[in-house]
Design a protein around this motif. Structure first.
Motif, short mmCIF file in Angstrom:
data_model
loop_
_atom_site.label_atom_id
_atom_site.label_comp_id
_atom_site.label_asym_id
_atom_site.label_seq_id
_atom_site.Cartn_x
_atom_site.Cartn_y
_atom_site.Cartn_z
N ILE A 40 -20.63 -7.54 3.91
CA ILE A 40 -19.54 -8.50 2.97
C ILE A 40 -18.89 -7.46 1.68
CG2 ILE A 40 -18.96 -10.46 1.38
CD1 ILE A 40 -21.25 -11.45 2.59
N ASP A 41 -18.70 -7.14 0.58
CA ASP A 41 -18.90 -5.93 -0.59
C ASP A 41 -17.63 -4.94 0.28
OD1 ASP A 41 -18.12 -5.58 -3.15
OD2 ASP A 41 -19.59 -3.91 -2.84
N LEU A 42 -18.38 -4.32 1.27
CA LEU A 42 -17.92 -2.86 1.83
C LEU A 42 -16.55 -3.62 3.15
CD1 LEU A 42 -17.97 -0.35 2.75
CD2 LEU A 42 -19.81 -0.70 5.04
N PHE A 43 -16.75 -5.03 3.47
CA PHE A 43 -15.27 -4.97 4.01
C PHE A 43 -14.43 -6.12 3.27
CE2 PHE A 43 -13.56 -9.22 6.03
CZ PHE A 43 -12.93 -8.89 7.51
N LEU A 44 -15.19 -6.29 2.13
CA LEU A 44 -13.91 -7.24 1.67
C LEU A 44 -13.14 -5.50 0.88
CD1 LEU A 44 -15.39 -10.58 0.52
CD2 LEU A 44 -13.54 -9.73 1.76
N SER A 45 -13.73 -5.13 0.09
CA SER A 45 -13.15 -3.41 -0.13
C SER A 45 -12.84 -3.27 0.32
CB SER A 45 -14.57 -3.05 -1.15
OG SER A 45 -15.17 -2.04 -0.55
N LYS A 46 -12.87 -2.75 1.64
CA LYS A 46 -11.62 -1.48 2.34
C LYS A 46 -10.45 -1.90 3.04
CE LYS A 46 -14.07 2.03 1.58
NZ LYS A 46 -13.64 2.98 1.18
N THR A 47 -11.20 -4.01 3.90
CA THR A 47 -10.01 -4.24 4.20
C THR A 47 -8.89 -4.95 3.55
OG1 THR A 47 -11.88 -6.44 4.78
CG2 THR A 47 -11.40 -4.94 6.16
N ILE A 48 -8.80 -5.44 2.01
CA ILE A 48 -7.34 -6.22 1.27
C ILE A 48 -6.94 -5.34 0.87
CG2 ILE A 48 -7.46 -7.30 -0.53
CD1 ILE A 48 -10.05 -8.63 -0.15
N PRO A 49 -7.88 -3.72 0.18
CA PRO A 49 -6.44 -2.65 0.31
C PRO A 49 -5.12 -2.37 1.44
CG PRO A 49 -8.46 -2.22 -0.86
CD PRO A 49 -8.38 -3.37 0.22
N PHE A 50 -6.03 -2.65 2.57
CA PHE A 50 -5.23 -2.01 4.09
C PHE A 50 -4.73 -3.07 3.82
CE2 PHE A 50 -9.45 0.33 5.54
CZ PHE A 50 -9.08 1.16 4.48
N LEU A 51 -4.70 -4.56 4.07
CA LEU A 51 -4.01 -5.58 4.33
C LEU A 51 -2.28 -5.39 3.45
CD1 LEU A 51 -6.47 -8.49 5.03
CD2 LEU A 51 -4.71 -7.11 6.16
N THR A 52 -2.85 -5.17 1.78
CA THR A 52 -1.96 -5.02 0.95
C THR A 52 -0.91 -4.01 1.64
OG1 THR A 52 -3.56 -5.73 -1.20
CG2 THR A 52 -1.91 -4.30 -1.90
N GLU A 53 -1.49 -2.71 1.96
CA GLU A 53 -0.57 -1.51 2.49
C GLU A 53 0.34 -2.72 3.56
OE1 GLU A 53 -2.46 2.07 3.08
OE2 GLU A 53 -4.24 1.47 1.25
N VAL A 54 -0.12 -2.79 4.57
CA VAL A 54 -0.29 -3.14 5.23
C VAL A 54 1.59 -4.10 5.06
CG1 VAL A 54 0.63 -4.36 7.41
CG2 VAL A 54 -1.49 -2.76 7.25
N SER A 55 1.41 -4.87 4.15
CA SER A 55 2.24 -5.90 3.95
C SER A 55 3.79 -5.46 2.81
CB SER A 55 1.01 -7.33 2.33
OG SER A 55 2.54 -8.00 2.52
N TRP A 56 3.12 -4.62 2.67
CA TRP A 56 4.06 -4.02 1.39
C TRP A 56 4.85 -3.05 2.75
CZ3 TRP A 56 6.78 -3.83 -3.09
CH2 TRP A 56 7.05 -2.79 -3.54
#
Length: 127
Positions: A40-56
């Motif tokens: 869970i920690d790995l999933f969230l720590s990696k994917t949330i920044p990716f989603l933020t980058e895509v959104s930006w």
């Protein structure tokens, strides 16, 4: 990294595709629950920044940045075994390559929804 969607049988002759929920239940039955907080920690720590980058990238209309962020998400999702998330990231990466930002917004929403479903399943079965 352990693939969350594929389980090799003991004799190694075939792989059985399992949904994320079914696979987490399988993990629980095998007492591998101790790994769930790390997953869970790995999933969230990696994917949330990716989603933020895509959104930006979508906000500033930058197809190159979109392509790179989607490629990063694709690599991680593939490594973790999240097949649908991988396919959506591939589609999003293609949107960036083709400079198709209108379609990318739709794909991004689908990616967010899949991310949320995975997150919900992981949190539901965390100890």
């Amino acid at each position: 990294m352990y693939n969350l969607l594929t389980r090799e049988e003991n004799d190694g002759t075939f792989s059985q595709k399992l949904t994320p929920l079914a696979h987490l239940k399988h993990l629980l039955n095998e007492n591998i629950v101790d790994l769930l907080p790390e997953i869970i920690d790995l999933f969230l720590s990696k994917t949330i920044p990716f989603l933020t980058e895509v959104s930006w990238a979508l906000q500033i209309n930058d197809p190159k940045q979109l392509q790179q962020a989607a490629a990063n998400m694709k690599a991680f999702a593939k490594q973790m075994g999240f097949n649908k998330l991988t396919r959506l990231a591939i589609r999003l990466e293609s949107n960036g390559i083709m400079n198709n930002l209108d379609t990318a917004v739709i794909t991004y929403r689908q990616l967010q929804a899949e991310h949320q479903q995975i997150d919900d399943v992981l949190l539901k079965y965390s100890p």
